[in-house]
Design a protein around this motif. Structure first.
Motif, PDB file in Angstrom:
ATOM      1  N   TYR A   3      68.583   8.187 -17.371  1.00 33.23           N
ATOM      2  CA  TYR A   3      68.276   9.528 -17.859  1.00 33.23           C
ATOM      3  C   TYR A   3      66.868   9.562 -18.452  1.00 33.23           C
ATOM      4  O   TYR A   3      66.086  10.473 -18.172  1.00 33.23           O
ATOM      5  N   LEU A   4      66.574   8.547 -19.255  1.00 28.74           N
ATOM      6  CA  LEU A   4      65.250   8.468 -19.872  1.00 28.74           C
ATOM      7  C   LEU A   4      64.159   8.410 -18.816  1.00 28.74           C
ATOM      8  O   LEU A   4      63.119   9.042 -18.935  1.00 28.74           O
ATOM      9  N   ARG A   6      64.290   9.575 -15.794  1.00 30.02           N
ATOM     10  CA  ARG A   6      64.139  10.887 -15.142  1.00 30.02           C
ATOM     11  C   ARG A   6      63.380  11.845 -16.045  1.00 30.02           C
ATOM     12  O   ARG A   6      62.558  12.632 -15.599  1.00 30.02           O
ATOM     13  N   TYR A   7      63.682  11.757 -17.344  1.00 32.85           N
ATOM     14  CA  TYR A   7      63.001  12.618 -18.306  1.00 32.85           C
ATOM     15  C   TYR A   7      61.499  12.309 -18.292  1.00 32.85           C
ATOM     16  O   TYR A   7      60.665  13.202 -18.247  1.00 32.85           O
ATOM     17  N   ALA A   8      61.173  11.009 -18.297  1.00 31.29           N
ATOM     18  CA  ALA A   8      59.769  10.585 -18.294  1.00 31.29           C
ATOM     19  C   ALA A   8      59.085  11.051 -17.013  1.00 31.29           C
ATOM     20  O   ALA A   8      57.942  11.513 -17.035  1.00 31.29           O
ATOM     21  N   HIS A  10      59.910  13.621 -15.239  1.00 30.67           N
ATOM     22  CA  HIS A  10      59.752  15.067 -15.319  1.00 30.67           C
ATOM     23  C   HIS A  10      58.517  15.419 -16.156  1.00 30.67           C
ATOM     24  O   HIS A  10      57.720  16.279 -15.778  1.00 30.67           O
ATOM     25  N   ALA A  11      58.369  14.730 -17.283  1.00 31.38           N
ATOM     26  CA  ALA A  11      57.205  14.966 -18.144  1.00 31.38           C
ATOM     27  C   ALA A  11      55.922  14.640 -17.388  1.00 31.38           C
ATOM     28  O   ALA A  11      54.927  15.366 -17.474  1.00 31.38           O
TER      29      ALA A  11
END
Ligand SMILES: [Zn+2]
Ligand SMILES: [Zn+2]
Length: 234
Positions: A3-4, A6-8, A10-11
């Motif tokens: 998840y982290l 994917r978040y990174a 996305h950012a």
């Protein structure tokens, strides 16, 4: 963790929409036309340090300072556009560039007929890595090793103390600056390095001081050979 990641990602997509690092064409990290403009070193090269040889001449780089490394190879000379891509990867946070540049390292490995049991990125000091958020050499090594099916280990070689930047230092000062920076004493007793062919990965090699400082403790821990592979030679 997934998840982290994917978040990174996305950012990253917001800060750096997918655009070619060379020509800004959308949809590419580095388009094939821009990849094709990266100059690669061509024969004749020094068998030892990998620098281009002058016509009918011996290697001036080896005459000035013969590396204790088993050998060194580089993709190309440190000039545009490669220099700019390395800068974007290292200082501008464009970590996506590790993908195409790591592919270039794998290409160089195959072209030069190199062999490694273990690949190691030149480590950053923990504090520097926290500031930057990543080790660019580790990103390159992961891509390169993944493509070649070679083990990559980021825990074998540690940066014992932070060194001041090498930029602007003379050759002797560069060697002194990093001479005792690296250490693998924590694994010396495990024999993980004994008799192994080690390949140290970095982005740029200027005098060889950093790679030499990496090689010393690896040899001391029993490595059979320690080669260096970098994107660019200055
Ligand atoms: Zn392009
Ligand atoms: Zn040479």
């Amino acid at each position: 963790m997934h998840y982290l990641h994917r978040y990174a990602q996305h950012a990253l997509d917001i800060v750096f929409p997918l655009r070619c690092a060379g020509c800004q064409a959308s949809g590419y990290i580095l388009c094939s036309a821009c990849k094709a403009t990266i100059r690669q070193l061509t024969a004749p090269l020094c068998w030892h340090c990998g620098h281009a040889l002058p016509v009918n001449g011996s290697c001036q780089s080896c005459q000035q300072h013969f590396l204790q490394l088993s050998g060194l190879r580089a993709l190309g000379p440190y000039q545009e556009p490669l220099r700019g891509y390395i800068h974007q990867l290292k200082y501008d946070g464009n970590t996506r560039l590790a993908q195409p540049l790591g592919q270039f390292l794998a290409l160089a490995y195959r072209t030069y007929g190199m062999h490694a049991d273990i690949m190691l990125p030149v480590p950053l000091h923990a504090q520097r890595q926290r500031e930057r958020g990543y080790n660019h050499a580790a990103l390159l090594a992961r891509v390169c090793a993944g493509l070649l099916g070679v083990a990559v280990r980021e825990d074998l070689l540690l940066r014992r103390h932070a060194t001041s930047a090498q930029v602007g230092l003379k050759v002797d000062e560069r060697y002194q600056n990093v001479a005792t920076a690296f250490d693998c004493a924590h694994v010396a007793a495990t024999n993980v390095l004994t008799g192994r062919c080690i390949l140290v990965i970095d982005d740029v090699c200027t005098t060889g001081a950093t790679l030499e400082a990496c090689a010393a403790p690896l040899f001391a821990a029993g490595a059979l050979s320690v080669w260096g592979l970098v994107l660019a030679l200055t």
